[in-house]
Design a protein around this motif. Structure first.
Motif, PDB file in Angstrom:
ATOM      1  N   VAL A 150      -0.763   6.056  17.260  1.00 59.35           N
ATOM      2  CA  VAL A 150      -1.405   6.955  16.391  1.00 59.35           C
ATOM      3  C   VAL A 150      -3.364   6.398  16.708  1.00 59.35           C
ATOM      4  N   GLU A 151      -3.534   8.078  16.715  1.00 60.03           N
ATOM      5  CA  GLU A 151      -5.081   8.223  17.861  1.00 60.03           C
ATOM      6  C   GLU A 151      -6.428   8.256  16.826  1.00 60.03           C
ATOM      7  N   HIS A 152      -5.803   7.083  15.895  1.00 59.14           N
ATOM      8  CA  HIS A 152      -6.958   6.194  15.114  1.00 59.14           C
ATOM      9  C   HIS A 152      -7.630   5.344  15.080  1.00 59.14           C
ATOM     10  N   PRO A 153      -8.503   4.544  14.433  1.00 61.89           N
ATOM     11  CA  PRO A 153      -9.722   3.569  15.135  1.00 61.89           C
ATOM     12  C   PRO A 153      -8.593   2.583  13.769  1.00 61.89           C
ATOM     13  N   LEU A 154      -8.678   0.728  14.207  1.00 60.91           N
ATOM     14  CA  LEU A 154      -7.596   0.521  13.514  1.00 60.91           C
ATOM     15  C   LEU A 154      -8.190   0.054  12.304  1.00 60.91           C
ATOM     16  N   ALA A 155      -9.650   0.224  12.198  1.00 64.61           N
ATOM     17  CA  ALA A 155      -9.915  -0.244  10.846  1.00 64.61           C
ATOM     18  C   ALA A 155      -9.353   1.354  10.022  1.00 64.61           C
ATOM     19  N   GLU A 156      -9.214   2.156  10.523  1.00 70.77           N
ATOM     20  CA  GLU A 156      -9.487   3.618   9.738  1.00 70.77           C
ATOM     21  C   GLU A 156      -7.972   3.772   9.573  1.00 70.77           C
ATOM     22  N   VAL A 157      -7.195   2.869  10.000  1.00 69.63           N
ATOM     23  CA  VAL A 157      -5.257   2.882   9.778  1.00 69.63           C
ATOM     24  C   VAL A 157      -4.947   2.038   8.872  1.00 69.63           C
ATOM     25  N   PHE A 158      -5.696   0.597   8.846  1.00 68.48           N
ATOM     26  CA  PHE A 158      -5.493  -0.240   7.991  1.00 68.48           C
ATOM     27  C   PHE A 158      -6.327   0.142   6.293  1.00 68.48           C
ATOM     28  N   ALA A 159      -7.380   0.589   6.793  1.00 69.11           N
ATOM     29  CA  ALA A 159      -7.499   1.299   4.886  1.00 69.11           C
ATOM     30  C   ALA A 159      -7.026   2.033   4.316  1.00 69.11           C
ATOM     31  N   TRP A 160      -6.320   2.513   5.629  1.00 68.82           N
ATOM     32  CA  TRP A 160      -4.679   4.239   4.820  1.00 68.82           C
ATOM     33  C   TRP A 160      -4.296   3.190   3.842  1.00 68.82           C
ATOM     34  N   HIS A 161      -4.057   2.430   5.009  1.00 69.34           N
ATOM     35  CA  HIS A 161      -2.539   1.226   3.660  1.00 69.34           C
ATOM     36  C   HIS A 161      -3.166   0.791   2.609  1.00 69.34           C
ATOM     37  N   THR A 162      -4.306   0.441   2.486  1.00 71.20           N
ATOM     38  CA  THR A 162      -4.954  -0.373   1.126  1.00 71.20           C
ATOM     39  C   THR A 162      -4.816   0.221  -0.267  1.00 71.20           C
ATOM     40  N   ARG A 163      -4.608   2.017   0.204  1.00 70.58           N
ATOM     41  CA  ARG A 163      -5.412   3.229  -0.971  1.00 70.58           C
ATOM     42  C   ARG A 163      -3.967   3.275  -1.446  1.00 70.58           C
ATOM     43  N   PRO A 164      -4.742   3.311  -3.363  1.00 67.83           N
ATOM     44  CA  PRO A 164      -3.903   4.614  -3.982  1.00 67.83           C
ATOM     45  C   PRO A 164      -3.151   5.428  -3.513  1.00 67.83           C
ATOM     46  N   GLY A 165      -1.128   5.466  -3.765  1.00 59.74           N
ATOM     47  CA  GLY A 165      -1.528   6.423  -3.118  1.00 59.74           C
ATOM     48  C   GLY A 165      -0.404   6.477  -1.423  1.00 59.74           C
ATOM     49  N   ALA A 166      -0.789   5.056  -0.941  1.00 59.87           N
ATOM     50  CA  ALA A 166       0.190   4.871   0.185  1.00 59.87           C
ATOM     51  C   ALA A 166       2.233   5.084   0.696  1.00 59.87           C
ATOM     52  N   MET A 167       1.916   4.396  -0.551  1.00 55.90           N
ATOM     53  CA  MET A 167       3.763   3.945  -0.097  1.00 55.90           C
ATOM     54  C   MET A 167       4.186   5.368  -0.720  1.00 55.90           C
ATOM     55  N   THR A 168       3.689   6.005  -1.817  1.00 51.27           N
ATOM     56  CA  THR A 168       4.236   7.717  -2.098  1.00 51.27           C
ATOM     57  C   THR A 168       4.091   8.457  -0.984  1.00 51.27           C
ATOM     58  N   ARG A 169       3.138   8.201  -0.082  1.00 50.07           N
ATOM     59  CA  ARG A 169       3.019   8.647   1.632  1.00 50.07           C
ATOM     60  C   ARG A 169       4.535   8.448   2.159  1.00 50.07           C
ATOM     61  N   LEU A 170       4.956   7.061   1.535  1.00 50.48           N
ATOM     62  CA  LEU A 170       5.566   6.595   2.521  1.00 50.48           C
ATOM     63  C   LEU A 170       7.236   7.017   2.973  1.00 50.48           C
ATOM     64  N   VAL A 171       7.475   6.719   1.148  1.00 51.57           N
ATOM     65  CA  VAL A 171       9.148   6.983   0.902  1.00 51.57           C
ATOM     66  C   VAL A 171       9.727   8.093   1.025  1.00 51.57           C
ATOM     67  N   PRO A 172      10.785   8.240   2.283  1.00 50.01           N
ATOM     68  CA  PRO A 172      11.668   9.536   2.467  1.00 50.01           C
ATOM     69  C   PRO A 172      12.045   9.829   1.407  1.00 50.01           C
ATOM     70  N   PRO A 173      11.454  11.041   1.232  1.00 49.33           N
ATOM     71  CA  PRO A 173      11.963  11.688   0.127  1.00 49.33           C
ATOM     72  C   PRO A 173      14.091  12.218   0.068  1.00 49.33           C
ATOM     73  N   TRP A 174      14.456  11.351   1.419  1.00 54.81           N
ATOM     74  CA  TRP A 174      15.974  12.930   1.430  1.00 54.81           C
ATOM     75  C   TRP A 174      16.732  10.935   0.628  1.00 54.81           C
ATOM     76  N   GLN A 175      15.614   9.847   0.196  1.00 60.29           N
ATOM     77  CA  GLN A 175      15.785   8.393   0.081  1.00 60.29           C
ATOM     78  C   GLN A 175      16.312   8.501  -1.491  1.00 60.29           C
ATOM     79  N   PRO A 176      17.395   8.497  -2.526  1.00 61.82           N
ATOM     80  CA  PRO A 176      17.300   7.727  -3.866  1.00 61.82           C
ATOM     81  C   PRO A 176      16.584   7.045  -4.138  1.00 61.82           C
ATOM     82  N   MET A 177      15.610   7.124  -4.186  1.00 53.63           N
ATOM     83  CA  MET A 177      14.254   6.011  -3.928  1.00 53.63           C
ATOM     84  C   MET A 177      12.849   6.328  -4.712  1.00 53.63           C
ATOM     85  N   SER A 178      12.274   5.902  -5.635  1.00 50.04           N
ATOM     86  CA  SER A 178      10.824   6.427  -6.518  1.00 50.04           C
ATOM     87  C   SER A 178      10.081   5.395  -6.399  1.00 50.04           C
ATOM     88  N   VAL A 179       8.103   5.489  -6.282  1.00 51.12           N
ATOM     89  CA  VAL A 179       7.726   4.848  -6.837  1.00 51.12           C
ATOM     90  C   VAL A 179       7.297   4.409  -7.758  1.00 51.12           C
TER      91      VAL A 179
END
Length: 450
Positions: free
Chosen positions: A9-38
């Motif tokens: 991904v064309e973004h700095p390492l610190a920025e990419v890692f920080a994104w994963h630490t913030r609220p909402g990251a898991m919600t953004r990554l759960v595939p919508p076709w799977q029967p799964m929710s956060v």
């Protein structure tokens, strides 16, 4: 078994890692076709615990392993159990997911996922294609906001628990913004405030920079007198009172973004290209949307920047028309509606979120904004695209009387058979970037066939 998947991904390492630490990251990554929710996100990538909901009330517990935590280069989660509802998922055997990040020349980041599990790679690949695309596109949306000068904001959102609202709040919080959810019930969390649509509290919007107003009864269903009243009553007066509350609030918002709909153009516009300056059309929905947009008047008259997001047909695996059509097409029962000549003005769910995001931070946008993809399609082409994505035929046309049986004459005319060729003129003028400009790409991303 398991999978190894990586991308840059064309973004700095610190920025990419920080994104994963913030609220909402898991919600953004759960595939919508799977029967799964956060159910609950982790409070710490070092040793926290995330909970995912599965069908039948089952739970998937992702326990983070402190021994594998090496910020900003790595974190690890493993499948765990904490009670009867978490035991059945353990039938897969084991699951250990290592997330790794490394700088690459030029300032980008190599994102690598390694999952040690009994599940074969072929079954996991669509999930990780989706996750990596979401990460890259969300980071690009935040970069666009930063380039426009957007600072971290406090954003109040109505309808935050709905299909669009839940995804939008997750996108915003991963960008470092604070979201205040305006809820009907008693506030239960620190970032909730109780909103009484009939009489908003004087301090409802205290300290808020922007409002995104999404709440409103679903328009789907038979257009009975009761249903039509619910559509109007949940939109017009609540919007007017919320707009007035924004005006009256001390230290309140300067931006008021309200949901709207392309229904304002009427249900039968043929081949005419419809932009934000086009005249309104006829019908119940056109009347409702016109009054709905007018209800934001108190905010506009007081000098707030007001944006009315005229939304097209949202493509989302977890809701809307796509959720209804998917099982029909999977069963080989899908096909064009009537002649198939009618125009469908659509937008992918994630592109809709980006439009709302831009509406908040981009001062060049005001008034009505068409939230549609730049490539409307005819109904026959939409059904062909959906059939190709699902690898099914689309040979059975739906007779015109079918929608009338479900929706009634008026509902079928204004919803299922609507013919509107809408284009996003204002978004194009400000150089807005669409994630999915082609209907087939949007469907493939939502359905895991990318």
């Amino acid at each position: 078994m398991g999978i190894e998947f990586e991308s840059v991904v064309e973004h700095p390492l610190a920025e990419v890692f920080a994104w994963h630490t913030r609220p909402g990251a898991m919600t953004r990554l759960v595939p919508p076709w799977q029967p799964m929710s956060v159910v609950a996100e982790t409070e710490s990538l070092a040793d926290g615990r995330a909970v995912l909901g599965l069908p039948g009330g089952l739970r998937w517990i992702a326990q983070h392993d402190r021994g594998g935590f090496d910020p900003p280069h790595r974190f690890v989660d493993v499948l765990s159990s904490t009670g009867p509802r978490t035991l059945p998922p353990r039938v897969i055997g084991w699951w250990r997911h290592t997330h790794e990040f490394a700088e690459v020349p030029g300032g980008g980041t190599l994102v690598r996922d390694e999952v040690d599990t009994t599940i074969p790679a072929a079954a996991l690949r669509p999930t990780f294609v989706y996750r990596h695309r979401q990460l890259a596109d969300d980071l690009a949306a935040h970069r666009d906001a930063a380039a426009a000068g957007a600072e971290p904001m406090v954003i109040a959102v109505t309808g935050a628990s709905g299909l669009v609202g839940s995804a939008l709040t997750a996108l915003l919080t991963t960008g470092g913004h604070r979201v205040i959810r305006l809820v009907r019930h008693q506030a239960r969390a620190k970032d909730e405030r109780q909103w009484r649509p009939e009489a908003p509290a004087p301090d409802l919007l205290l300290g808020v920079d922007a409002v995104i107003h999404l709440a409103g009864a679903s328009i789907a269903g038979r257009f009975t007198d009761g249903h039509k009243a619910a559509i109007r009553d949940s939109r017009i007066e609540p919007t007017r009172r919320l707009a007035q509350a924004a005006v009256d609030s001390d230290d309140g918002p300067s931006v008021f973004v309200s949901a709207s709909a392309i229904g304002i153009y009427g249900y039968d516009r043929g081949d005419a290209l419809l932009c934000e300056e086009s005249v309104r059309g006829d019908g119940f929905l056109a009347d409702v949307v016109a009054d709905w947009e007018a209800a934001t008047g108190p905010a506009a008259e007081a000098g707030l920047r007001v944006v009315n997001v005229r939304t097209g047909i949202v493509q989302a695996a977890a809701g809307g028309t796509l959720r209804l059509l998917r099982p029909l097409f999977l069963a080989g029962l899908g096909g064009r509606l009537g002649s198939g000549d009618q125009w469908l003005s659509w937008i992918g769910l994630d592109d809709l979120l980006d439009v709302y995001y831009r509406a908040v931070y981009d001062d060049r946008l005001s008034g009505p904004v068409n939230a549609v993809a730049p490539t409307p399609v005819r109904n026959r082409d939409y059904t062909k695209a959906l059939a190709r994505v699902l690898h099914r035929p689309a040979l059975l046309p739906v007779p015109s009387f079918g929608p009338r049986l479900l929706l009634g004459g008026e509902g079928a005319r204004e919803l299922a058979q609507a013919d509107q060729r809408v284009v996003p003129t204002k978004l194009t003028e400000v150089g807005h970037r669409f994630r999915h400009g082609r209907i087939e790409d949007a469907l493939a991303h939502q359905l895991g066939h990318g």
